[in-house]
Motif scaffolding. Structure first.
Motif, PDB file in Angstrom:
ATOM      1  N   SER A 173      -9.167  35.840 -17.507  1.00  0.00           N
ATOM      2  CA  SER A 173     -10.016  36.829 -17.018  1.00  0.00           C
ATOM      3  C   SER A 173      -9.198  37.892 -16.394  1.00  0.00           C
ATOM      4  CB  SER A 173     -10.810  35.883 -15.863  1.00  0.00           C
ATOM      5  OG  SER A 173     -11.557  35.150 -16.255  1.00  0.00           O
ATOM      6  N   ASP A 174     -10.022  39.107 -16.700  1.00  0.00           N
ATOM      7  CA  ASP A 174      -9.386  40.505 -15.950  1.00  0.00           C
ATOM      8  C   ASP A 174     -10.265  40.943 -14.925  1.00  0.00           C
ATOM      9  OD1 ASP A 174      -7.282  42.484 -15.480  1.00  0.00           O
ATOM     10  OD2 ASP A 174      -8.359  43.904 -16.921  1.00  0.00           O
ATOM     11  N   ASN A 175     -11.309  40.073 -14.698  1.00  0.00           N
ATOM     12  CA  ASN A 175     -12.252  40.462 -13.713  1.00  0.00           C
ATOM     13  C   ASN A 175     -12.361  39.375 -12.571  1.00  0.00           C
ATOM     14  OD1 ASN A 175     -14.916  40.516 -12.246  1.00  0.00           O
ATOM     15  ND2 ASN A 175     -15.033  42.436 -13.300  1.00  0.00           N
ATOM     16  N   ILE A 176     -12.253  39.641 -11.100  1.00  0.00           N
ATOM     17  CA  ILE A 176     -12.166  38.602 -10.416  1.00  0.00           C
ATOM     18  C   ILE A 176     -13.706  37.832 -10.122  1.00  0.00           C
ATOM     19  CG2 ILE A 176     -10.019  39.435  -9.211  1.00  0.00           C
ATOM     20  CD1 ILE A 176     -12.258  40.445  -6.889  1.00  0.00           C
ATOM     21  N   ALA A 205      -9.427  47.188  -2.854  1.00  0.00           N
ATOM     22  CA  ALA A 205      -8.934  47.767  -3.650  1.00  0.00           C
ATOM     23  C   ALA A 205      -9.834  48.892  -4.481  1.00  0.00           C
ATOM     24  CB  ALA A 205      -8.403  46.647  -4.845  1.00  0.00           C
ATOM     25  N   GLY A 206     -11.072  48.692  -4.218  1.00  0.00           N
ATOM     26  CA  GLY A 206     -12.052  49.678  -4.861  1.00  0.00           C
ATOM     27  C   GLY A 206     -12.434  49.119  -6.507  1.00  0.00           C
ATOM     28  N   SER A 207     -12.155  48.090  -6.513  1.00  0.00           N
ATOM     29  CA  SER A 207     -12.341  47.575  -8.078  1.00  0.00           C
ATOM     30  C   SER A 207     -12.270  45.976  -8.095  1.00  0.00           C
ATOM     31  CB  SER A 207     -11.476  48.235  -8.861  1.00  0.00           C
ATOM     32  OG  SER A 207     -11.721  47.694 -10.482  1.00  0.00           O
ATOM     33  N   TYR A 208     -12.973  45.539  -8.991  1.00  0.00           N
ATOM     34  CA  TYR A 208     -12.835  44.032  -9.155  1.00  0.00           C
ATOM     35  C   TYR A 208     -12.106  43.642 -10.561  1.00  0.00           C
ATOM     36  CZ  TYR A 208     -16.563  43.583  -5.842  1.00  0.00           C
ATOM     37  OH  TYR A 208     -17.329  43.398  -4.444  1.00  0.00           O
TER      38      TYR A 208
END
Length: 948
Positions: A126-129, A185-188
């Motif tokens: 996965s690259d998205n938490i 971080a402003g991103s998931y």
């Protein structure tokens, strides 16, 4: 092969055993093994690119507004863990094929195993938490199914509950930590979060996020004080223990710490929390393992110890520590998975896992002895096996670590834990294999077949080869994974001889003292058994029992089963929260002027208040209350017309008619009056709460209607794009079937389920004691002499074709004018309801050609097919399209795919209403209501004919 396909193949494999198990366990296992092998081959095809420093990615937009995208990546760390999951998974499938008994449902086991395998592959790729969290919770669920696979064993059920409770609670904490991390971080996207190290560590929310994330990692990887669940999970079949508790599930927490190492490590908080927890877990697990009698329990606590060792190495926050950690992840997976499989072979061959009953197996099971001895020596850290190399690297890193102001304490504790690691490993060899054969084995020992020996043999071959040629065998993999962990280039040098240093001296001391502990193990065991110590299972049961008791006490105090109590608590809470917000907040200025009110709306408003008050005053007369509620609905429909909302008006009036008709039929079987159940004080309190809620809602509505807000409304977007994107000028209908079609799809599905539940409950009422009470039903009011009057029959026959025409008209015009499938379905349902009411259910049912269940199913399927059709053109689910068609003699008209979706809504609504009517009429017939054959009670044509 795309990373997404690699992640999807195990889930596809989970579907096959259930379909193929009737062909035999060989076919089912082969299908799972084939898909696992395909995923492994697809993964290995990316090895050259990863070694060159590339990151293979796959990205699919899902819900971009929420940051939830289906994103996968393969870098060095993902490659390492995915190879372990798929490679060892393939060996476990082969092993399980021969391990499970004929009575065990192998298809079910393989389904659970492949589901777990897919969840683990999903985690590491996965690259998205947010996507990672979904797979994370799926591992908890699938591991629960695997640990509790032997449902007939109380220990299996207890171990499954314990594992699920601990890991799921940790998962909930981790969800909070991950969301905080993404907000900082402003991103998931994990790749973007890893690049925000300075931003994250400078945030005041860094420590809360760290604590929550580490809670999830520690519970999953059985770190102190959450280590107790892992040994109890050993009640699972040995293939589960070998897979979940050595190479995969318990490594998920380690993977999470390694994945987030670049952004979270390097701080004092990280070092003291992670390194200290790992060191304590390493020591506690090693000490307890020495005194366990069950082979799997010994291996379980040794696993806890080694997981603590890897956690400690990651907690050091150094490049060398990260290199040692990833190297030991490889080594531990090889020797520990093989040892678990050997424990299963011994259990199969002797009928026991108790070390007290074993011994002398060296001559009786020579292949098992050779494989088990080599793996245990590697676990002890004996050269020239791979376990020695990573243990030396660990001790070398520990020797230079300052801890709580001391220079050597950290190293001494690590060395002390290594002593017990050697001791329990040598005990495994000495007390299981050495000595003369016994005549007290539960079963006559026999060597395992090649199917069981293949997996551990392959792994032990890797143990030896990695020990002899570490850089050749896995140096490239360690370098790639260490680069991904640290986020910077590393240059690992793994070799057998580093000269005489503190690590070598500590190893020699550990082997010497560990052998001595095995020699004097008997008196140590007696002392251990006699010593008082806390039992994790008893503590867990006590905590769970008290938590349940507290929850039950609160539930009993707050929820007594009465709707009024729940509604009162909810209302008081809402009013209190609103009052607090009003007192502490600032109301926006009244920027919108008051509008003048004309006579007609004022009269309607007064009638609405009067009707609502009458409902409260006369609510004990249920029929009168139902009529008054219908009047309220009618006035609301008129209000919708007044404010130019014809779609809402049509929907409201249609729903009111259907509801009143069905409720009138239902009231036929209920008391016509509601008895007084509460005293005057309680009714006064309820009135006060109702007044508070009403005034609060009125005040809130007043403020909202008089104020403008900084955020723009979505209505501007919908009005501007209704025709260009949805192909319709009726914005309300376009919203329902296009912009928010997924909501509508869920709503019709729920509507259909509700109708089926009503039907199922009716089935229950028509059997057993309920059926006997219905049979003895005595109506509390006189029945009409003409149940099916002539005038009603004639009127409904005339209305039916007109209603069907109107329904068709409303359906076809809905995309551009007020109407649509929902309203059309209600209109047609009303027309059919009138037929049933006029001529009776039995007469109408004989003329029914389509079952109502089928209408519901067809509606949901048609709506779903419309959404799936968009996928065929590469568009999101339920994306609609439209075009214009011109036929001879007919002017140009529009055709939209939304019409098919609206057809599904129509069918589902019609089927749900009619199935509810079906249920009510079946109850009526059981109560003894007469069943008519003719359409009316008195047929004039028959009367005239008989007179002639």
């Amino acid at each position: 092969m795309s990373p997404a396909l690699i992640a999807a193949l195990p889930f596809l494999g989970a579907l096959l055993p259930g379909l193929l198990i009737r062909s035999g366990r060989n076919v089912a296992a082969t299908s799972c093994g084939t898909l696992t092998l395909l995923a492994l081959i697809g993964l290995c095809l990316h090895i050259p690119g990863v070694l060159d420093g590339a990151t293979i990615t796959a990205h699919y937009s899902w819900i971009p507004r929420l940051g939830l995208d289906i994103s996968f990546r393969i870098d060095g760390l993902a490659l390492l863990f995915a190879m372990l999951i798929l490679g060892i998974g393939l060996l476990i499938i082969i092993y399980a094929r021969y391990y499970l008994d004929r009575e065990d449902p192998v298809g079910q086991f393989l389904t659970y195993l492949m589901l777990f395998q897919g969840a683990m592959v999903g985690i590491v790729l996965s690259d998205n938490i947010l996507l990672l969290l979904i797979f994370w919770e799926l591992t908890s669920l699938s591991s629960f199914l695997l640990i509790g696979y032997w449902k007939h064993l109380p220990d299996g059920r207890q171990g499954a509950r314990m594992a699920l409770t601990v890991t799921a609670m940790g998962g909930l904490a981790m969800i909070g930590g991950m969301l905080i991390l993404g907000q900082i971080a402003g991103s998931y996207r994990i790749s973007e979060i890893l690049a925000a190290r300075d931003l994250v560590q400078a945030s005041p929310l860094y420590l809360p996020a760290l604590l929550l994330i580490l809670t999830g990692a520690f519970t999953k990887s059985a770190q102190f004080p959450f280590h107790f669940w892992l040994p109890h999970a050993m009640a699972a079949p040995t293939p589960v223990s070998a897979y979940l508790h050595s190479a995969t599930m318990v490594k998920a927490g380690l993977f999470l710490m390694a994945r987030l190492w670049p952004v979270l490590a390097g701080t004092t908080e990280w070092f003291h929390i992670v390194a200290t927890t790992g060191l304590i877990t390493m020591l506690i697990g090693a000490v307890i393992a020495l005194f366990k009698d069950d082979l799997k329990a010994l291996l379980a606590f040794s696993t806890v110890s080694h997981l603590g060792m890897i956690t400690m190495l990651l907690g050091l926050g150094t490049k060398a520590g990260a290199i040692a950690a990833v190297f030991h992840i490889i080594n531990h997976a090889t020797f520990k998975a093989s040892l678990f499989m050997i424990a299963g072979i011994i259990d199969h061959g002797t009928g026991t896992r108790s070390i007290r009953l074993l011994g002398g197996l060296r001559a009786l099971m020579p292949a098992t002895f050779l494989i088990g001895t080599l793996a245990a020596l590697s676990m002890a850290g004996i050269p020239p096996l791979n376990g020695f190399l990573s243990k030396e690297m660990m001790l070398q890193e520990a020797s230079g670590t300052q801890w709580f102001g001391t220079d050597n304490l950290f190293f001494l504790i690590a060395g002390f834990a290594s002593i017990f690691s050697v001791a329990y490993s040598l005990r495994f060899i000495w007390q299981v294999y050495m000595g003369p054969p016994r005549d007290t084995y539960p079963e006559t020992p026999h060597e395992a077949g090649p199917g069981l020996l293949f997996g551990p043999a392959v792994l032990v071959a890797l143990v030896v080869l990695i020990g002899l040629m570490p850089m050749t065998m896995v140096g490239w993999l360690v370098r790639a994974s260490a680069d991904a962990v640290t986020g910077m280039p590393t240059d690992p040098h793994i070799q057998m001889w580093h000269g005489v240093n503190p690590a070598l001296i500590a190893s020699i001391v550990a082997v010497t003292v560990g052998a001595l502990l095995v020699a004097i193990h008997a008196p140590l065991q007696r002392a251990w058994d006699a010593a008082p110590r806390p039992e994790a299972e008893a503590i867990f049961d006590w905590l769970v029992g008290h938590a349940v008791s507290i929850a039950q006490a609160l539930d009993t105090a707050l929820h007594d089963g009465r709707l009024a109590r729940g509604a009162a608590m909810m209302s008081v809470t809402a009013v209190a929260a609103g009052g607090l917000a009003w007192i502490t907040g600032i109301a926006p200025p009244h920027s919108r002027p008051m509008l003048p009110i004309s006579t007609v709306p004022f009269i309607g408003f007064v009638l609405l208040i009067v009707a609502t008050g009458c409902v409260v005053a006369f609510h004990r007369n249920r029929i009168l209350a139902l009529v008054l509620i219908g009047i309220v609905g009618l006035i609301v429909s008129c209000a919708f017309v007044y404010i130019s909302a014809p779609d809402l008006a049509l929907t409201q009036i249609s729903v009111e008619v259907v509801t009143v008709m069905l409720m009138l039929l239902a009231l036929n079987f209920l008391p016509k009056r509601t008895w007084v159940e509460t005293g005057a004080v309680r009714r006064g309190a309820d009135a006060l709460i109702a007044a508070m809620v009403g005034l609060g809602m009125a005040g809130l509505s007043y403020v909202i209607l008089r104020s403008d807000f900084d955020l723009g409304t979505i209505s501007d977007y919908l009005l501007a794009n209704s025709y260009t994107q949805g192909g319709g000028t009726n914005v309300v209908n376009v919203i329902l079937v296009d912009f928010r079609g997924y909501d509508t799809f869920g709503e019709i599905t729920v509507l259909g389920i509700a109708a089926l539940v009503i039907f199922a409950m009716t089935e229950t009422l028509l059997t057993g004691s309920s059926a006997r009470r219905l049979t003895n039903w005595r109506h509390d009011q006189r029945r009409a002499g003409d149940r099916h009057p002539l005038m009603l029959v004639v009127a409904t026959r005339l209305i039916l074709p007109i209603s069907l025409t109107v329904g068709l008209f409303i359906f076809l015009r809905g995309h551009n004018e007020p109407g649509g499938g929902f309203i059309a379905g209600l209109i047609v349902a009303i027309a059919l309801l009138m037929q049933y009411m006029a001529s009776g259910f039995a007469w109408a049912q004989e003329r029914q050609r389509v079952p109502f269940h089928a209408l519901i199913g067809a509606g949901v399927l048609v709506a779903a097919a419309t959404g799936v059709g968009a996928w065929l053109f590469g568009l999101p689910f339920l994306t609609s399209t439209y075009g214009y068609v011109k036929l001879p003699l007919i002017e140009k008209f529009e055709l939209a795919t939304a019409m098919a979706f609206d057809l599904g809504v129509f069918l589902c609504v019609l089927g749900a209403v009619m199935l509810a009517l079906n249920s009510l009429s079946r109850i009526a017939r059981r109560t003894g209501a007469p069943v008519n054959i003719e359409p009316m009670d008195v047929d004039p044509s028959r009367t005239v004919t008989e007179a002639q």
